[in-house]
Scaffold this motif. Sequence first.
Motif, PDB file in Angstrom:
ATOM      1  N   VAL A 202       0.943  -1.289   0.100  1.00  0.00           N
ATOM      2  CA  VAL A 202      -0.141   0.080   0.080  1.00  0.00           C
ATOM      3  C   VAL A 202       0.831   1.344  -0.148  1.00  0.00           C
ATOM      4  CG1 VAL A 202      -1.877  -1.093   1.319  1.00  0.00           C
ATOM      5  CG2 VAL A 202      -0.046   0.197   2.491  1.00  0.00           C
ATOM      6  N   SER A 203       0.076   2.418  -0.392  1.00  0.00           N
ATOM      7  CA  SER A 203       0.879   3.593  -0.025  1.00  0.00           C
ATOM      8  C   SER A 203       0.095   4.598   0.778  1.00  0.00           C
ATOM      9  CB  SER A 203       0.807   4.320  -1.420  1.00  0.00           C
ATOM     10  OG  SER A 203      -0.185   4.507  -2.203  1.00  0.00           O
ATOM     11  N   ALA A 204       0.738   5.470   1.649  1.00  0.00           N
ATOM     12  CA  ALA A 204       0.254   6.217   2.658  1.00  0.00           C
ATOM     13  C   ALA A 204       0.617   7.672   2.356  1.00  0.00           C
ATOM     14  CB  ALA A 204       0.327   5.754   3.994  1.00  0.00           C
ATOM     15  N   PHE A 205       0.445   8.247   1.203  1.00  0.00           N
ATOM     16  CA  PHE A 205       1.080   9.446   1.080  1.00  0.00           C
ATOM     17  C   PHE A 205       0.129  10.654   1.487  1.00  0.00           C
ATOM     18  CE2 PHE A 205       2.739   7.229  -3.176  1.00  0.00           C
ATOM     19  CZ  PHE A 205       3.959   7.052  -2.379  1.00  0.00           C
ATOM     20  N   ALA A 206       0.666  11.881   1.925  1.00  0.00           N
ATOM     21  CA  ALA A 206      -0.106  13.002   2.094  1.00  0.00           C
ATOM     22  C   ALA A 206      -0.051  13.997   1.045  1.00  0.00           C
ATOM     23  CB  ALA A 206       0.255  13.458   3.634  1.00  0.00           C
ATOM     24  N   GLY A 207      -1.444  14.220   0.308  1.00  0.00           N
ATOM     25  CA  GLY A 207      -1.307  15.137  -0.557  1.00  0.00           C
ATOM     26  C   GLY A 207      -0.509  14.665  -2.043  1.00  0.00           C
ATOM     27  N   GLU A 208      -0.335  15.659  -2.885  1.00  0.00           N
ATOM     28  CA  GLU A 208      -0.052  15.124  -4.296  1.00  0.00           C
ATOM     29  C   GLU A 208       1.508  14.888  -4.129  1.00  0.00           C
ATOM     30  OE1 GLU A 208      -0.511  17.990  -7.444  1.00  0.00           O
ATOM     31  OE2 GLU A 208      -2.948  18.018  -7.182  1.00  0.00           O
ATOM     32  N   VAL A 209       2.123  13.883  -4.542  1.00  0.00           N
ATOM     33  CA  VAL A 209       3.852  13.598  -4.633  1.00  0.00           C
ATOM     34  C   VAL A 209       4.017  13.145  -6.061  1.00  0.00           C
ATOM     35  CG1 VAL A 209       3.442  12.533  -2.325  1.00  0.00           C
ATOM     36  CG2 VAL A 209       2.766  11.084  -4.385  1.00  0.00           C
ATOM     37  N   ALA A 210       5.432  13.205  -6.298  1.00  0.00           N
ATOM     38  CA  ALA A 210       6.048  13.106  -7.560  1.00  0.00           C
ATOM     39  C   ALA A 210       5.814  11.361  -7.631  1.00  0.00           C
ATOM     40  CB  ALA A 210       7.562  13.254  -7.351  1.00  0.00           C
ATOM     41  N   PRO A 211       5.963  11.034  -9.247  1.00  0.00           N
ATOM     42  CA  PRO A 211       5.834   9.635  -9.310  1.00  0.00           C
ATOM     43  C   PRO A 211       6.936   8.874  -8.805  1.00  0.00           C
ATOM     44  CG  PRO A 211       5.754  11.388 -11.350  1.00  0.00           C
ATOM     45  CD  PRO A 211       6.208  11.857 -10.303  1.00  0.00           C
ATOM     46  N   SER A 212       6.452   7.601  -8.588  1.00  0.00           N
ATOM     47  CA  SER A 212       7.368   6.551  -7.875  1.00  0.00           C
ATOM     48  C   SER A 212       7.181   5.261  -8.562  1.00  0.00           C
ATOM     49  CB  SER A 212       7.432   6.712  -6.533  1.00  0.00           C
ATOM     50  OG  SER A 212       5.926   6.406  -5.900  1.00  0.00           O
ATOM     51  N   VAL A 213       7.963   4.444  -8.341  1.00  0.00           N
ATOM     52  CA  VAL A 213       8.013   2.912  -8.822  1.00  0.00           C
ATOM     53  C   VAL A 213       8.035   2.157  -7.523  1.00  0.00           C
ATOM     54  CG1 VAL A 213       9.129   1.153  -9.881  1.00  0.00           C
ATOM     55  CG2 VAL A 213       8.787   3.391 -11.040  1.00  0.00           C
ATOM     56  N   HIS A 214       7.047   0.973  -7.578  1.00  0.00           N
ATOM     57  CA  HIS A 214       7.177  -0.249  -6.427  1.00  0.00           C
ATOM     58  C   HIS A 214       7.630  -1.410  -7.528  1.00  0.00           C
ATOM     59  CE1 HIS A 214       5.216  -3.931  -5.070  1.00  0.00           C
ATOM     60  NE2 HIS A 214       5.933  -3.587  -4.164  1.00  0.00           N
ATOM     61  N   GLN A 215       8.775  -1.765  -7.178  1.00  0.00           N
ATOM     62  CA  GLN A 215       9.183  -2.854  -7.959  1.00  0.00           C
ATOM     63  C   GLN A 215       9.376  -4.020  -6.910  1.00  0.00           C
ATOM     64  OE1 GLN A 215      13.362  -3.240  -9.104  1.00  0.00           O
ATOM     65  NE2 GLN A 215      14.201  -1.595  -7.893  1.00  0.00           N
ATOM     66  N   SER A 216       8.756  -5.080  -7.119  1.00  0.00           N
ATOM     67  CA  SER A 216       8.956  -6.514  -6.291  1.00  0.00           C
ATOM     68  C   SER A 216       9.064  -7.759  -6.977  1.00  0.00           C
ATOM     69  CB  SER A 216       7.609  -6.614  -5.518  1.00  0.00           C
ATOM     70  OG  SER A 216       6.662  -6.887  -6.108  1.00  0.00           O
ATOM     71  N   VAL A 217       9.860  -8.628  -6.528  1.00  0.00           N
ATOM     72  CA  VAL A 217       9.908  -9.986  -6.992  1.00  0.00           C
ATOM     73  C   VAL A 217       9.630 -10.833  -5.803  1.00  0.00           C
ATOM     74  CG1 VAL A 217      11.747 -11.714  -7.839  1.00  0.00           C
ATOM     75  CG2 VAL A 217      11.895  -9.188  -8.850  1.00  0.00           C
ATOM     76  N   THR A 218       8.931 -11.932  -6.185  1.00  0.00           N
ATOM     77  CA  THR A 218       8.517 -12.924  -5.376  1.00  0.00           C
ATOM     78  C   THR A 218       8.924 -14.367  -5.640  1.00  0.00           C
ATOM     79  OG1 THR A 218       6.428 -11.741  -4.477  1.00  0.00           O
ATOM     80  CG2 THR A 218       6.455 -14.228  -4.330  1.00  0.00           C
ATOM     81  N   GLU A 219       9.532 -14.941  -4.707  1.00  0.00           N
ATOM     82  CA  GLU A 219       9.934 -16.510  -4.999  1.00  0.00           C
ATOM     83  C   GLU A 219       9.454 -17.256  -3.988  1.00  0.00           C
ATOM     84  OE1 GLU A 219      14.364 -16.569  -7.029  1.00  0.00           O
ATOM     85  OE2 GLU A 219      14.606 -15.088  -5.322  1.00  0.00           O
ATOM     86  N   VAL A 220       8.792 -18.376  -4.570  1.00  0.00           N
ATOM     87  CA  VAL A 220       8.201 -19.172  -3.846  1.00  0.00           C
ATOM     88  C   VAL A 220       8.766 -20.710  -4.007  1.00  0.00           C
ATOM     89  CG1 VAL A 220       6.095 -20.454  -2.684  1.00  0.00           C
ATOM     90  CG2 VAL A 220       6.105 -17.873  -3.407  1.00  0.00           C
ATOM     91  N   ILE A 221       9.358 -21.387  -3.125  1.00  0.00           N
ATOM     92  CA  ILE A 221       9.839 -22.873  -3.518  1.00  0.00           C
ATOM     93  C   ILE A 221       9.322 -23.913  -2.641  1.00  0.00           C
ATOM     94  CG2 ILE A 221      11.907 -24.402  -3.115  1.00  0.00           C
ATOM     95  CD1 ILE A 221      13.510 -21.513  -3.206  1.00  0.00           C
TER      96      ILE A 221
END
Length: 435
Positions: A202-221
């Motif tokens: 989730v994000s919890a920004f206050a007001g307008e913010v600059a663009p950003s990236v959430h990048q995630s990798v999941t590995e399940v064995i």
Amino acid sequence: MGTQLSFDRGSAEALSVSKQEPTWLTVRRAEAAEKAQTLDWPQPEKMRIARWNLEAFGNYKAAEPAAGTAELPAALQELLSKEEDASGLLVQRNSSRVLNRMNEKLAAKGVIFTDLETAAREHVELVQKHLFSVVDPYTDKLTARHAALWTGGVFVYVPKNVEVELPLQALLYSDDAEATFAPHILLIADTNSRVTYVDNVVSAFAGEVAPSVHQSVTEVIVKAGARVQFATVHHLAESVTDLSVRRAKVEQDGRIEWIVGDLHDGNILSDTVSVLEGSGATSDAKVITIGARAQKMSVTTQAVHVGRSTDSNMVTRAVMKEQATAIINGITKIEKGATKANGVQTEKVLMLSPKARGDANPILLIDEDDVTAGHAASVGQVNPEQIHYLMSRGIAKEDAERLIIYGFLAPVVSEVPIPSVREQLQRLLERKLES
């Protein structure tokens, strides 16, 4: 543009050293940063993500530890299960872990539930062996950059024959658009173990913010005979580009169950793959997404059958509003030698606006004769006859449309086996549909 991280071999190496990471991890990060310079961004079907804001990775910012959940924003506290309903909780704020607690009885049985950075120092043998063993870090620029930049993350290890009865929960949130937000999730379920993992991104920004990236990798064995339920719900701000790669490797008679709620407000690349390596391995994937405004989404679910008598089922439901665009890909791949494999997939898109676009693409790639495979795909609008019928029973038109939409999504929501996740999905669906 959001803040861009100075990105090369030297900067990745310096960051790792500053965090006092083990040498082997520093070397891997540096190599990945160098390799990323030569690779291209992924090219998903019918979606040019190279046009998206992909560079706003931000800078590493360690957050102060939290004494307890009471210190979290009130809106985030609502997403957490009651303490007695979970086996453990991990919270990551932007670039680092701020809270981690776990059931002592499970810890005594050898269960590990911590952030990945800590695990890389304290459980070297497990992490060094399995990190990027399911996802090739050099697949493309996205995976290589992630291998260089991942922060915080989650590490789960469940020993042989151990059953974790209550879910392990993670809350991964961003409240600073200039901070790197790139968690890596590594889950290892050893032979005949059982575990359910749930996270909210989730994000919890206050007001307008600059663009950003959430990048995630999941590995399940998933080792032989093990069973993993993996549930993830994403609901980030419109200013965030969500790039999420998930992979599971399933050995003999193992089972992976994916539950993915892509309820993000910005552009989405969501790629979930189960590789059924062992005989009798099974995969069940349920994906739900809602597109709104000018949002663009590439949502791919795939099962790769390698072992004999493997079984996969994939169900995707998408609802498209306003000018949103979604490319929904379902891929069943049955390799040569995967006899008696069975793969079934269903993709359905419900259009709520004439300006929205939704493509459902079922793909079967079969290199073996002695198998069964099936698919169903549909793209359509709300049925006016259904609306008329409900209105004839005294239901207002808007309420009738809402009931039909919820009915369309119900086959996915109702089958979520974790009550808290099911309730969260329902609340978030209502919020996004009514916004």
